[in-house]
Motif scaffolding. Structure first.
Motif, short mmCIF file in Angstrom:
data_model
loop_
_atom_site.label_atom_id
_atom_site.label_comp_id
_atom_site.label_asym_id
_atom_site.label_seq_id
_atom_site.Cartn_x
_atom_site.Cartn_y
_atom_site.Cartn_z
N ARG A 10 48.01 32.17 32.67
CA ARG A 10 47.72 32.69 34.01
C ARG A 10 46.23 32.97 34.11
N CYS A 12 43.67 35.31 35.85
CA CYS A 12 43.76 36.62 36.50
C CYS A 12 42.39 37.26 36.68
N GLU A 24 46.37 43.44 35.05
CA GLU A 24 45.45 42.63 35.84
C GLU A 24 45.37 43.17 37.27
N LEU A 25 44.25 42.89 37.94
CA LEU A 25 44.10 43.29 39.33
C LEU A 25 44.84 42.32 40.25
N GLU A 26 44.76 41.02 39.90
CA GLU A 26 45.40 40.01 40.73
C GLU A 26 45.54 38.72 39.92
N ILE A 27 46.66 38.03 40.12
CA ILE A 27 46.86 36.73 39.50
C ILE A 27 46.31 35.68 40.46
N LEU A 28 45.37 34.87 39.97
CA LEU A 28 44.66 33.91 40.82
C LEU A 28 45.13 32.47 40.66
N GLU A 45 44.61 29.76 43.61
CA GLU A 45 44.57 30.28 44.98
C GLU A 45 43.10 30.33 45.37
N ARG A 48 41.34 33.33 47.23
CA ARG A 48 41.26 34.56 46.45
C ARG A 48 40.23 34.44 45.32
N TRP A 52 36.88 36.85 44.89
CA TRP A 52 36.49 37.61 43.70
C TRP A 52 35.11 37.19 43.22
#
Length: 75
Positions: A10, A12, A24-28, A45, A48, A52
């Protein structure tokens, strides 16, 4: 992620101040090296990831290579 002899990763966003295995803050996106077609290996993505990067995120060397394969130029 993945299992023995079947790697799956992943991509992230993390806070640099968090522990190494922290949340994690977000999975990208994802990277699946076992896919046969190169365009299917990296799924991002895009909006996104660009968000970042515009807000100061710094990808690791390996993630920068994956972003380049996914069509996102890293400065």
């Amino acid at each position: 992620m993945g299992k023995t002899h079947r790697a799956f990763y992943r991509i992230c966003a993390f806070d640099a101040r968090s522990p190494r295995d922290g949340r994690e803050l977000e999975i990208l996106g994802t990277y699946d090296p076992m896919k046969e077609k190169d365009e299917e290996k990296v799924i991002l993505e895009r909006e996104r990831v660009l968000h970042w990067l515009d807000n100061g995120a710094q990808p690791s060397d390996k993630v920068a290579v994956l972003l380049k394969k996914g069509g996102i130029a890293v400065k």
